[in-house]
Write a protein that holds these residues in place. Structure first.
Motif, mmCIF file in Angstrom:
data_model
loop_
_atom_site.group_PDB
_atom_site.id
_atom_site.type_symbol
_atom_site.label_atom_id
_atom_site.label_comp_id
_atom_site.label_asym_id
_atom_site.label_seq_id
_atom_site.Cartn_x
_atom_site.Cartn_y
_atom_site.Cartn_z
ATOM 1 N N ILE A 1 0.842 -1.201 0.000
ATOM 2 C CA ILE A 1 0.000 0.000 0.000
ATOM 3 C C ILE A 1 0.877 1.250 0.000
ATOM 4 N N GLY A 2 1.853 1.273 0.901
ATOM 5 C CA GLY A 2 2.788 2.392 0.910
ATOM 6 C C GLY A 2 3.626 2.425 -0.349
ATOM 7 N N GLY A 3 4.010 1.234 -0.844
ATOM 8 C CA GLY A 3 4.839 1.158 -2.035
ATOM 9 C C GLY A 3 4.163 1.753 -3.256
ATOM 10 N N ILE A 4 2.870 1.506 -3.395
ATOM 11 C CA ILE A 4 2.170 2.040 -4.565
ATOM 12 C C ILE A 4 2.049 3.560 -4.471
ATOM 13 N N ALA A 5 1.905 4.088 -3.241
ATOM 14 C CA ALA A 5 1.826 5.547 -3.068
ATOM 15 C C ALA A 5 3.156 6.206 -3.387
ATOM 16 N N GLY A 6 4.247 5.627 -2.867
ATOM 17 C CA GLY A 6 5.566 6.199 -3.109
ATOM 18 C C GLY A 6 5.949 6.169 -4.576
#
Length: 249
Positions: free
Chosen positions: A52-57
């Protein structure tokens, strides 16, 4: 699963730092996954929630690189689709195949890449002749690296950036930009798969989404303004850290 305000704030700042590092050189998962494990998530849920964080970053970094005209979307469409499909296949395979072989091979590949960049200071300083066309890259490397990201993950950004430099002839800034674009596609495939299978803990993932969005934007700005030297140094450092961590495990 409930999350306290203190833990949410901590995960936000951890994700912010990871987003900066990941946008420049990859390896942000080395920061976020241990934090999720320390917060009490089991390993499978930590890996899934980390996406989830990876897709945002990767999305934030990609948007900045697009604004800076470092990405050629027209030439990248096939590579994007191939990476997405490869990551989707990797996520499915994760539930059926033992990743032990990958864990043994990948550290040595990353160490080799680190030595290559360390001993070749002019690599990635400027564009050079490509060895593969984007279409051939999409048919070969893109799905393989996408599969690796969906199946295992550590060092994906480094693999993408290095392959863009050595095979597509990009300078390091442009290679990093296209690596984030392709990493966004593989992260999207992983999020869709893990969300459908119920492995994501959203209460933990949402604070990290916000943190990595901000961190990804900051990291992309640094990559563009500081150029290939900053990327090369951080890429070598992160490749060595990922390798050592995997070998120790």
């Amino acid at each position: 699963m409930e999350i306290t305000f203190d833990v949410a704030v901590l995960l936000f700042f951890v994700a912010l730092l990871a987003g900066i590092v990941d946008a420049i050189a990859g390896g942000g998962g080395l920061i976020t996954i241990p934090a999720l494990l320390a917060a009490g998530l089991p390993p499978g849920a930590a890996i899934a929630t980390n996406k989830i964080g990876g897709i945002a970053g990767s999305a934030a970094a990609t948007l900045h690189f697009l604004r800076m005209r470092q990405i050629d979307l027209k030439r990248s469409r096939r590579m994007m689709l191939a990476t997405f499909l490869g990551a989707l296949a990797g996520g499915i395979a994760l539930t059926r195949i033992d990743g032990g072989v990958l864990r043994q091979v990948i550290p040595f590949l990353l160490i080799g890449f680190a030595l290559y960049f360390l001993l070749s200071p002019r690599v990635g300083a400027e564009d050079r002749a490509q060895r593969l066309t984007p279409a051939l890259y999409a048919a070969t490397l893109a799905p393989l690296i996408g599969f690796y990201d969906g199946f295992f993950g550590p060092g994906t950004g480094t693999f993408l950036a290095i392959s863009c430099v050595t095979l597509l002839g990009f300078n390091l800034v442009k290679a990093t930009a296209h690596a984030k674009l392709l990493n966004l596609c593989s992260n999207l495939a992983s999020v869709l798969f893990f969300a459908a299978s119920g492995h994501i803990v959203w209460a933990f993932g949402l604070p990290m989404l916000a943190g990595q969005w901000i961190g990804g934007t900051i990291g992309a700005r640094l990559a563009v303004t500081r150029g290939h030297q900053l990327i090369r140094v951080l890429m070598v450092i992160m490749a060595v850290i990922v390798s050592v961590k995997m070998l120790l495990e």
